[in-house]
Motif scaffolding. Structure first.
Motif, short mmCIF file in Angstrom:
data_model
loop_
_atom_site.label_atom_id
_atom_site.label_comp_id
_atom_site.label_asym_id
_atom_site.label_seq_id
_atom_site.Cartn_x
_atom_site.Cartn_y
_atom_site.Cartn_z
N PRO A 80 -40.63 21.33 -58.99
CA PRO A 80 -40.86 20.45 -60.15
C PRO A 80 -41.65 21.13 -61.27
CG PRO A 80 -41.20 19.25 -58.12
CD PRO A 80 -40.98 20.67 -57.73
N ALA A 116 -19.67 14.99 -58.43
CA ALA A 116 -19.27 16.06 -57.51
C ALA A 116 -20.44 16.60 -56.69
CB ALA A 116 -18.57 17.20 -58.25
N GLY A 117 -21.46 15.78 -56.49
CA GLY A 117 -22.54 16.15 -55.58
C GLY A 117 -23.57 17.11 -56.12
N ASP A 118 -23.63 17.28 -57.44
CA ASP A 118 -24.59 18.23 -57.99
C ASP A 118 -25.03 17.76 -59.38
OD1 ASP A 118 -26.18 20.45 -58.25
OD2 ASP A 118 -24.56 21.91 -58.21
N HIS A 119 -26.28 18.01 -59.70
CA HIS A 119 -26.80 17.72 -61.04
C HIS A 119 -26.75 19.02 -61.82
CE1 HIS A 119 -30.55 16.68 -63.67
NE2 HIS A 119 -29.42 16.47 -64.32
N GLY A 141 -14.57 18.63 -55.72
CA GLY A 141 -14.39 19.13 -57.07
C GLY A 141 -15.63 19.79 -57.64
N LEU A 158 -29.91 13.93 -57.54
CA LEU A 158 -29.04 13.95 -58.72
C LEU A 158 -29.81 13.60 -60.00
CD1 LEU A 158 -25.81 12.34 -57.19
CD2 LEU A 158 -26.25 14.76 -57.61
N PRO A 200 -23.08 10.78 -53.34
CA PRO A 200 -23.04 12.03 -52.58
C PRO A 200 -23.73 13.20 -53.30
CG PRO A 200 -20.90 10.98 -52.58
CD PRO A 200 -21.75 10.21 -53.54
N VAL A 201 -24.50 13.93 -52.55
CA VAL A 201 -25.16 15.13 -53.07
C VAL A 201 -24.95 16.25 -52.05
CG1 VAL A 201 -27.38 14.34 -52.12
CG2 VAL A 201 -27.36 16.06 -53.91
N ARG A 202 -24.68 17.48 -52.56
CA ARG A 202 -24.39 18.60 -51.64
C ARG A 202 -25.66 19.15 -51.00
NH1 ARG A 202 -19.30 20.30 -52.70
NH2 ARG A 202 -18.57 19.66 -54.74
N TYR A 208 -16.99 25.97 -57.25
CA TYR A 208 -16.83 25.22 -58.51
C TYR A 208 -15.78 25.88 -59.39
CZ TYR A 208 -21.12 22.53 -57.51
OH TYR A 208 -22.06 21.71 -56.96
N ASN A 210 -34.32 22.94 -48.64
CA ASN A 210 -33.08 22.53 -49.31
C ASN A 210 -32.07 22.23 -48.20
OD1 ASN A 210 -33.57 22.73 -52.15
ND2 ASN A 210 -33.82 24.92 -51.83
N ASP A 232 -32.23 20.43 -59.96
CA ASP A 232 -32.84 19.67 -58.86
C ASP A 232 -33.47 20.54 -57.79
OD1 ASP A 232 -31.88 17.60 -60.30
OD2 ASP A 232 -30.70 16.69 -58.69
N VAL A 233 -32.93 21.74 -57.57
CA VAL A 233 -33.44 22.57 -56.48
C VAL A 233 -34.58 23.48 -56.93
CG1 VAL A 233 -31.43 22.51 -54.97
CG2 VAL A 233 -31.48 24.12 -56.87
N ARG A 291 -39.40 23.54 -63.03
CA ARG A 291 -38.29 22.84 -63.68
C ARG A 291 -38.68 22.38 -65.08
NH1 ARG A 291 -37.21 17.62 -60.71
NH2 ARG A 291 -37.14 19.02 -58.93
N THR A 338 -35.48 15.16 -55.45
CA THR A 338 -34.83 14.91 -56.74
C THR A 338 -33.36 14.68 -56.41
OG1 THR A 338 -36.36 16.48 -57.72
CG2 THR A 338 -34.51 15.77 -59.09
N THR A 352 -23.82 14.37 -63.10
CA THR A 352 -24.36 14.20 -61.74
C THR A 352 -23.23 13.86 -60.76
OG1 THR A 352 -24.85 11.89 -62.21
CG2 THR A 352 -26.65 13.46 -62.50
N PRO A 381 -18.03 16.57 -51.46
CA PRO A 381 -17.09 16.43 -52.58
C PRO A 381 -16.26 17.69 -52.83
CG PRO A 381 -19.21 15.49 -53.15
CD PRO A 381 -19.40 16.19 -51.84
#
Lengths: 162, 549
Positions: free
Chosen positions: B498, B521-524, B399, A40, A72-74, B436, A95, B494-495, B501, A38, B519, B397
């Motif tokens: 599914p 700064a590298g995170d949803h 931020g 973002l 980019p995704v962390r 964050y 992960n 995302d982590v 989630r 998945t 989505t 990222p």
């Protein structure tokens, strides 16, 4: 100054890429690895191939390769599936912490009951990975011996007070 | 070769810029391990942590007392984060820290007779080392910013020499305090250096009592205060596990001191204690070339003792058998702090070994001429080839996701609980929330530094919140979190698995039907606003009265 500006811009424009390699040895006919994530919020699947169609892949070496790119995704959730005639089955989930630039994610799948999946530094054979590790260690020790020998030679050949 | 004084810092500045690239210019996060995230938070929070080390914006709703920060000196640069941003300050600490540390080691080398450019070998060996690369890649760059250890060595060597003065002793004590403030490991390394030089000076019969007494008095007061702070939060009994990174065998530790292989960064640790071959060679021939100088002998022996301590594992389990049960907590605190990474005692090995090598190579150049020049080039290139920097460094990222900015008030971050058993994942999640916060500035439920014996409200509440949501009981979650003063649930979907989630999404939609989502700064992140969060001390009182499941 120009060089700094150029380097800064080059760095800022870097897109994130993930190359996934899975070593799947002695797989039954019709069984192949697939990875899902998945990214973002977007569901993605990636069919890994071992036919040489992806740059860098050597056909028929049992290392299946695929590549994702994106914003980019962390931390990327990676699910490894095995596909066969009976469908796709998730065999492991990781992960993975990613860098902004190029990322290599390598796994070794060992078929059995249950199937086991290990994250490795390189999906090439375990022997190759060990050789690569040993080569660095050997080079490091060899280099130290060479420098030490050179300095000892300089001391030995030089006249003067000691 | 005519060497001007200004060339030394310039050379180190240029080499450090390349080695730590893109640290000189970046506002992004540098580092592979979760510690990098935590360091950025620490710098961002420094201004509000002083002077009491209490933080009302983390550990919400109770707040937190962080009495054992990893680095006291980083508290001093923290206020710069308001001007430059915390990620940029952390990156600059790495870049300028390497430069300053190298220059300080070079100064130490000149103080015992090394001449430029050979004195630069000391700076390369100390600042561009495997330990330095580990600190940079894992994300605690304050380890790189320790010019104090070599400056302490130089001051202490003056103090214990025949013409030592009390003010030399006091200067050494002040520099020791700064090394200890940089990190406990650097304090230990300075102690090894100090004891080694003092023992050698006594054996040589040059030491005078007054400078030593002056230093001992100052350091004694400092040591008492430090020990009191350190042991005041010792855990009650059990000896902590060495956990990740504890290398127990001699062969493992020997391998750690060679160039790292391709697998070194696989779990984000990046550990190596590689040291310069040029330093080793210089150290090896020093007894032949400059062994008549007692200072060289003292530093050489001290370096070898420090290397031995870094290599030989301490028998913590056996020690526990000899310690009374009432003191088991103190031993546990010592093991947790110093048992996991003894290779860090190698900072003393690098500082002392580097200056001895620089002095020996100075002498070698005098007798062997230009044949020695390739060694200088090798010393400059080694850290780039052996440690593969800057290629190995990770950038991500700098931020926070913009969804955090959609509203104000305390945030409860919701992460998967079924992964919490993995300590690496728990640290990653905690430090991500803290990182964050450095950008969004809202109160969070995490504890951003280790508080012995305490569990963060996020960890305590997380499992209950997830279970309740999976049971479809969104109203209880909303009521409880609101009562504790939380204004937002920041969900990281995302982590999650599914299947989990989709059930959580359905339940959370009943909390807030129009959440903020981002989505960047590298995170949803999906931020669900909670109605009517408690204000003032009511949230803390409700939380304190809550019986954890």
């Amino acid at each position: 100054m120009t060089w700094l500006l150029w380097a800064s811009l080059a760095h800022a424009s870097a897109a994130q890429a993930v190359e996934v390699q899975v070593l799947l040895r002695d797989a039954p006919r019709g069984t192949a690895p697939l990875v899902a994530t998945t990214w973002l919020g977007e569901e993605r699947t990636l069919t890994l191939v071992d036919d040489g169609s992806v740059p860098g892949d050597k056909p028929g070496d049992e290392v299946y390769v695929g590549r994702w790119t994106g914003e980019p995704v962390r931390v990327l959730p990676v699910r490894i599936l095995l596909t066969s005639a009976s469908g796709a089955q998730t065999v492991a989930a990781f992960n993975e912490v990613l860098d902004d630039g190029e990322n290599d994610l390598s796994y070794v799948v060992e078929l059995g009951d249950p199937v086991s999946v290990r994250r490795v530094a390189s999906a090439w054979s375990q022997r190759s990975a060990e050789v690569a590790e040993l080569a660095r260690t050997g080079a490091s020790i060899g280099w130290a011996a060479l420098v030490l020998g050179y300095v000892a030679w300089l001391v030995g050949r030089s006249p003067g007070p000691r | 070769m005519s060497w001007r004084g200004w060339m030394t810092p310039l050379v180190f500045l240029l080499l450090a810029a390349v080695w730590t690239w893109p640290a000189p210019i970046t506002a992004e996060l540098l580092g592979r391990r979760a510690d990098a995230l935590g360091t950025v938070w620490f710098v961002s929070a420094a201004a509000r942590l002083l002077p009491g080390l209490h933080d009302g914006l983390t550990g919400w709703p109770l707040g937190a007392d962080y009495t054992r920060p990893d680095s006291w000196t980083m508290l001093l640069v923290g206020p710069l984060s308001a001007l430059l941003g915390a990620p940029r300050v952390v990156a600059l600490v790495a870049f300028l820290g390497v430069t300053a540390s190298a220059w300080a080691a070079e100064t130490f080398a000149r103080s015992i007779g090394a001449r430029a450019p050979w004195s630069l070998v000391a700076g390369m060996a100390y600042a561009f080392s495997g330990l330095g690369s580990t600190a940079f890649i894992e994300g605690y760059p304050y380890h790189l910013a320790d010019p104090w250890l070599p400056l302490f060595g130089a001051a202490w060597l003056r103090a214990v020499d025949a013409d030592g003065r009390p003010r030399d002793g006091l200067a050494a004590a002040a520099l020791f305090a700064l090394a200890l403030g940089t990190s406990a490991w650097h304090g230990l390394a300075a102690a090894i250096l100090g004891i080694g030089l003092l023992a050698a000076a006594r054996a040589q019969g040059v030491v005078r009592p007054r400078p030593v007494l002056a230093a001992a008095t100052a350091v004694g007061v400092l040591a008492l205060a430090y020990a009191a702070a350190f042991f005041s939060n010792a855990p009650a009994s059990e000896v902590a596990s060495s956990g990740l990174g504890g290398l127990s065998t001699l062969s493992d530790r020997l391998l750690l001191h060679t160039a790292p292989g391709p697998a070194v960064d696989i779990d984000g640790r990046g550990q190596t204690a590689w040291f310069s071959a040029v330093m080793l060679a210089g150290l090896a021939v020093a007894p032949v070339l400059v062994g008549r100088d007692w200072r060289v002998r003292a530093l050489g022996l001290t370096a070898l003792v420090a290397l031995g301590l870094a290599l030989v594992p301490l028998p913590w389990a056996s020690m526990a058998q000899w310690v009374p049960t009432s003191r088991a907590g103190a031993l546990a605190a010592l093991q947790a702090a110093f048992g996991r990474f003894p290779e860090r005692l190698g900072w003393a090995w690098l500082a002392a070994g580097g200056v001895v090598a620089a002095r020996a190579l100075t002498e070698l150049e005098r007798i062997a001429g230009r044949w020695t020049w390739p060694l200088l080039a090798a010393a400059a290139l080694e850290p780039f080839v052996a440690l593969r920097l800057p290629q190995r460094q990770a950038v991500s990222p700098g931020g926070a996701p913009s969804a955090y900015g959609a509203s104000a008030g305390a945030v409860f971050d919701l992460w998967p609980e079924d992964l919490a058993r993995d300590p690496g994942w728990d640290l990653r999640v905690t430090n991500t929330d803290c990182f964050y916060q450095a950008a969004h500035g809202r109160p969070i439920a995490d504890l951003c530094l280790l508080v012995p014996g305490q569990q963060s409200p996020r960890a305590r509440l997380g499992e209950w919140v997830t279970d309740a949501l999976l049971d479809g009981d969104a109203s209880s979650v909303e009521a409880r979190l609101s009562a504790f003063g939380f204004a937002t649930i920041a969900w990281h979907p995302d982590v999650f698995r599914p299947s989990t989630r989709s059930r959580l999404a359905e339940a959370l939609a009943r909390v807030d039907g129009a959440p903020a989502e981002s989505t960047d700064a590298g995170d949803h992140v999906v931020a669900f606003a909670l109605a009517s969060p408690a204000e003032g001390v009511a949230g803390a009182e409700a939380y304190a009265a809550w019986g954890a499941p």
